[in-house]
Motif scaffolding. Structure first.
Motif, PDB file in Angstrom:
ATOM      1  N   LEU A  95      43.084  46.025  33.818  1.00 52.04           N
ATOM      2  CA  LEU A  95      43.166  45.424  32.489  1.00 52.04           C
ATOM      3  C   LEU A  95      41.899  44.626  32.194  1.00 52.04           C
ATOM      4  CD1 LEU A  95      45.158  45.152  30.102  1.00 52.04           C
ATOM      5  CD2 LEU A  95      45.990  43.059  31.179  1.00 52.04           C
ATOM      6  N   LYS A  96      41.361  44.814  30.978  1.00 53.09           N
ATOM      7  CA  LYS A  96      40.131  44.130  30.575  1.00 53.09           C
ATOM      8  C   LYS A  96      40.381  43.319  29.312  1.00 53.09           C
ATOM      9  CE  LYS A  96      37.248  47.579  32.689  1.00 53.09           C
ATOM     10  NZ  LYS A  96      36.438  48.733  32.542  1.00 53.09           N
ATOM     11  N   ASP A  97      39.609  42.238  29.179  1.00 51.74           N
ATOM     12  CA  ASP A  97      39.717  41.461  27.952  1.00 51.74           C
ATOM     13  C   ASP A  97      38.843  42.093  26.868  1.00 51.74           C
ATOM     14  OD1 ASP A  97      37.072  40.577  28.357  1.00 51.74           O
ATOM     15  OD2 ASP A  97      37.619  38.478  28.671  1.00 51.74           O
ATOM     16  N   ILE A  98      38.771  41.470  25.713  1.00 54.80           N
ATOM     17  CA  ILE A  98      38.057  42.023  24.571  1.00 54.80           C
ATOM     18  C   ILE A  98      36.560  42.220  24.853  1.00 54.80           C
ATOM     19  CG2 ILE A  98      37.621  39.811  23.450  1.00 54.80           C
ATOM     20  CD1 ILE A  98      38.295  41.300  20.771  1.00 54.80           C
ATOM     21  N   ASP A  99      36.019  41.459  25.801  1.00 56.83           N
ATOM     22  CA  ASP A  99      34.606  41.579  26.169  1.00 56.83           C
ATOM     23  C   ASP A  99      34.380  42.590  27.294  1.00 56.83           C
ATOM     24  OD1 ASP A  99      33.898  39.646  24.270  1.00 56.83           O
ATOM     25  OD2 ASP A  99      34.165  38.002  25.705  1.00 56.83           O
ATOM     26  N   TRP A 119      40.140  28.171  38.939  1.00 59.77           N
ATOM     27  CA  TRP A 119      40.166  28.385  37.487  1.00 59.77           C
ATOM     28  C   TRP A 119      39.389  29.649  37.161  1.00 59.77           C
ATOM     29  CZ3 TRP A 119      43.021  25.839  33.985  1.00 59.77           C
ATOM     30  CH2 TRP A 119      43.552  24.600  34.357  1.00 59.77           C
ATOM     31  N   GLN A 120      39.819  30.353  36.138  1.00 59.86           N
ATOM     32  CA  GLN A 120      39.170  31.575  35.698  1.00 59.86           C
ATOM     33  C   GLN A 120      39.102  31.572  34.166  1.00 59.86           C
ATOM     34  OE1 GLN A 120      41.606  35.053  35.712  1.00 59.86           O
ATOM     35  NE2 GLN A 120      39.889  36.424  36.057  1.00 59.86           N
ATOM     36  N   ASP A 121      37.957  32.000  33.626  1.00 61.81           N
ATOM     37  CA  ASP A 121      37.765  32.096  32.179  1.00 61.81           C
ATOM     38  C   ASP A 121      37.808  33.547  31.732  1.00 61.81           C
ATOM     39  OD1 ASP A 121      37.261  29.309  31.543  1.00 61.81           O
ATOM     40  OD2 ASP A 121      35.334  29.539  32.547  1.00 61.81           O
ATOM     41  N   TYR A 122      38.471  33.789  30.607  1.00 67.28           N
ATOM     42  CA  TYR A 122      38.510  35.121  29.985  1.00 67.28           C
ATOM     43  C   TYR A 122      39.071  34.942  28.579  1.00 67.28           C
ATOM     44  CZ  TYR A 122      43.521  35.186  31.154  1.00 67.28           C
ATOM     45  OH  TYR A 122      44.860  34.895  31.254  1.00 67.28           O
ATOM     46  N   LYS A 123      39.309  36.019  27.872  1.00 65.02           N
ATOM     47  CA  LYS A 123      39.885  35.942  26.530  1.00 65.02           C
ATOM     48  C   LYS A 123      41.212  36.691  26.513  1.00 65.02           C
ATOM     49  CE  LYS A 123      35.482  35.357  24.268  1.00 65.02           C
ATOM     50  NZ  LYS A 123      34.411  36.015  23.547  1.00 65.02           N
ATOM     51  N   PHE A 124      42.192  36.110  25.804  1.00 66.22           N
ATOM     52  CA  PHE A 124      43.530  36.697  25.789  1.00 66.22           C
ATOM     53  C   PHE A 124      44.248  36.289  24.515  1.00 66.22           C
ATOM     54  CE2 PHE A 124      47.841  37.498  27.515  1.00 66.22           C
ATOM     55  CZ  PHE A 124      47.601  38.737  28.103  1.00 66.22           C
ATOM     56  N   THR A 125      45.256  37.035  24.140  1.00 65.70           N
ATOM     57  CA  THR A 125      46.029  36.730  22.943  1.00 65.70           C
ATOM     58  C   THR A 125      46.915  35.514  23.173  1.00 65.70           C
ATOM     59  OG1 THR A 125      46.057  39.072  22.360  1.00 65.70           O
ATOM     60  CG2 THR A 125      47.649  37.651  21.241  1.00 65.70           C
ATOM     61  N   THR A 129      49.464  31.635  18.353  1.00 71.70           N
ATOM     62  CA  THR A 129      48.677  31.955  17.162  1.00 71.70           C
ATOM     63  C   THR A 129      48.553  33.452  16.906  1.00 71.70           C
ATOM     64  OG1 THR A 129      46.575  32.074  18.371  1.00 71.70           O
ATOM     65  CG2 THR A 129      47.251  29.891  17.542  1.00 71.70           C
ATOM     66  N   LYS A 130      48.864  34.251  17.924  1.00 69.90           N
ATOM     67  CA  LYS A 130      48.723  35.720  17.864  1.00 69.90           C
ATOM     68  C   LYS A 130      47.261  36.143  17.702  1.00 69.90           C
ATOM     69  CE  LYS A 130      53.240  36.130  17.808  1.00 69.90           C
ATOM     70  NZ  LYS A 130      53.827  35.555  18.964  1.00 69.90           N
ATOM     71  N   LYS A 131      46.327  35.261  18.066  1.00 75.43           N
ATOM     72  CA  LYS A 131      44.891  35.556  17.981  1.00 75.43           C
ATOM     73  C   LYS A 131      44.305  35.597  19.381  1.00 75.43           C
ATOM     74  CE  LYS A 131      44.284  33.261  13.544  1.00 75.43           C
ATOM     75  NZ  LYS A 131      43.685  32.150  12.842  1.00 75.43           N
ATOM     76  N   ILE A 132      43.256  36.412  19.559  1.00 77.18           N
ATOM     77  CA  ILE A 132      42.540  36.435  20.833  1.00 77.18           C
ATOM     78  C   ILE A 132      41.668  35.188  20.891  1.00 77.18           C
ATOM     79  CG2 ILE A 132      40.825  37.645  22.221  1.00 77.18           C
ATOM     80  CD1 ILE A 132      41.939  40.257  21.001  1.00 77.18           C
ATOM     81  N   PRO A 134      39.593  32.156  23.724  1.00 77.87           N
ATOM     82  CA  PRO A 134      39.140  31.845  25.083  1.00 77.87           C
ATOM     83  C   PRO A 134      40.278  31.172  25.848  1.00 77.87           C
ATOM     84  CG  PRO A 134      37.540  31.082  23.465  1.00 77.87           C
ATOM     85  CD  PRO A 134      38.769  31.501  22.707  1.00 77.87           C
ATOM     86  N   LYS A 135      40.445  31.592  27.088  1.00 80.13           N
ATOM     87  CA  LYS A 135      41.535  31.069  27.908  1.00 80.13           C
ATOM     88  C   LYS A 135      41.000  30.694  29.284  1.00 80.13           C
ATOM     89  CE  LYS A 135      46.264  32.038  29.325  1.00 80.13           C
ATOM     90  NZ  LYS A 135      47.434  32.871  29.139  1.00 80.13           N
ATOM     91  N   GLN A 136      41.578  29.657  29.859  1.00 80.73           N
ATOM     92  CA  GLN A 136      41.301  29.273  31.239  1.00 80.73           C
ATOM     93  C   GLN A 136      42.607  29.372  32.002  1.00 80.73           C
ATOM     94  OE1 GLN A 136      39.365  25.334  30.817  1.00 80.73           O
ATOM     95  NE2 GLN A 136      37.710  26.291  31.950  1.00 80.73           N
ATOM     96  N   MET A 137      42.570  30.123  33.100  1.00 80.76           N
ATOM     97  CA  MET A 137      43.770  30.341  33.905  1.00 80.76           C
ATOM     98  C   MET A 137      43.604  29.631  35.241  1.00 80.76           C
ATOM     99  SD  MET A 137      46.708  31.983  33.893  1.00 80.76           S
ATOM    100  CE  MET A 137      46.818  33.565  33.096  1.00 80.76           C
ATOM    101  N   TYR A 138      44.614  28.834  35.597  1.00 82.55           N
ATOM    102  CA  TYR A 138      44.645  28.198  36.915  1.00 82.55           C
ATOM    103  C   TYR A 138      45.623  28.986  37.778  1.00 82.55           C
ATOM    104  CZ  TYR A 138      45.404  25.003  40.732  1.00 82.55           C
ATOM    105  OH  TYR A 138      45.495  24.466  41.998  1.00 82.55           O
ATOM    106  N   CYS A 139      45.189  29.350  38.983  1.00 82.27           N
ATOM    107  CA  CYS A 139      46.024  30.140  39.891  1.00 82.27           C
ATOM    108  C   CYS A 139      46.050  29.519  41.280  1.00 82.27           C
ATOM    109  CB  CYS A 139      45.479  31.567  40.025  1.00 82.27           C
ATOM    110  SG  CYS A 139      45.394  32.492  38.497  1.00 82.27           S
ATOM    111  N   GLU A 140      47.190  29.684  41.946  1.00 79.91           N
ATOM    112  CA  GLU A 140      47.322  29.326  43.364  1.00 79.91           C
ATOM    113  C   GLU A 140      47.927  30.507  44.087  1.00 79.91           C
ATOM    114  OE1 GLU A 140      49.371  25.677  44.214  1.00 79.91           O
ATOM    115  OE2 GLU A 140      47.945  24.488  43.038  1.00 79.91           O
ATOM    116  N   ARG A 141      47.451  30.715  45.290  1.00 85.17           N
ATOM    117  CA  ARG A 141      47.972  31.812  46.104  1.00 85.17           C
ATOM    118  C   ARG A 141      49.251  31.367  46.792  1.00 85.17           C
ATOM    119  NH1 ARG A 141      44.624  35.706  50.093  1.00 85.17           N
ATOM    120  NH2 ARG A 141      46.393  36.952  50.744  1.00 85.17           N
ATOM    121  N   LEU A 142      50.234  32.267  46.781  1.00 80.68           N
ATOM    122  CA  LEU A 142      51.494  32.055  47.494  1.00 80.68           C
ATOM    123  C   LEU A 142      51.776  33.348  48.235  1.00 80.68           C
ATOM    124  CD1 LEU A 142      54.092  30.512  48.169  1.00 80.68           C
ATOM    125  CD2 LEU A 142      55.053  31.349  46.011  1.00 80.68           C
TER     126      LEU A 142
END
Length: 153
Positions: A95-99, A119-125, A129-132, A134-142
């Motif tokens: 899966l790829k973002d708009i860029d 933290w990870q940066d990408y673009k997502f809906t 707002t239903k608009k694409i 910029p998003k920052q995702m925080y993840c932890e491994r389990l």
């Protein structure tokens, strides 16, 4: 003596306009970190099946404004999704973002190299707002999964 209605109308209009803005306030980075930690703890305590089901069912403890949790296997398969249950069970590694950024593949790679959180940066809906956006995702491994929650900028 006649009263001027303009100040009262202006005040009422200001309150009306401020209401939706206050309710639609985006989640913060601290909110995302806290929710991911809550999700990890819930999955550890309740088991994967119950944890993933609660996240996907939009359990209120795993949703705040525009913030929700997702869980990916280290192979890119979506195991839980707090905004779109149709993603659960799908292989999203490509899966790829708009860029054109392969953000799930990048997320899995980051999870392998930074198991204590990243933290990870990408673009997502944005579901609010239903608009694409910029998003920052925080993840932890389990174990062999990534539990993630993101904010929109």
């Amino acid at each position: 003596m006649k009263r001027n209605p303009v100040p009262g109308l202006a005040l009422a209009l200001a309150a009306l306009l401020a209401g939706p803005t206050a309710q639609a306030q985006n989640a913060t980075k601290d909110d995302a970190v806290a929710m991911v930690k809550k999700g990890v703890a819930f999955i550890k305590a309740s088991g994967a099946a119950k944890g993933y089901a609660a996240i996907t069912a939009k359990d209120p403890q795993f949703v705040k404004s525009d913030l929700y949790l997702v869980v990916y296997g280290m192979d890119g398969k979506c195991l839980a999704h707090g905004a779109n249950e149709k993603q659960v069970g799908r292989d999203l590694i490509e899966l790829k973002d708009i860029d054109g950024k392969p953000f799930v593949k990048e997320r899995v790679e980051l999870g392998k190299s930074k198991p204590n959180g990243f933290w990870q940066d990408y673009k997502f809906t944005n579901p609010a707002t239903k608009k694409i956006e910029p998003k920052q995702m925080y993840c932890e491994r389990l174990a062999e999964t990534l539990v993630c929650g993101g904010i929109y900028k």
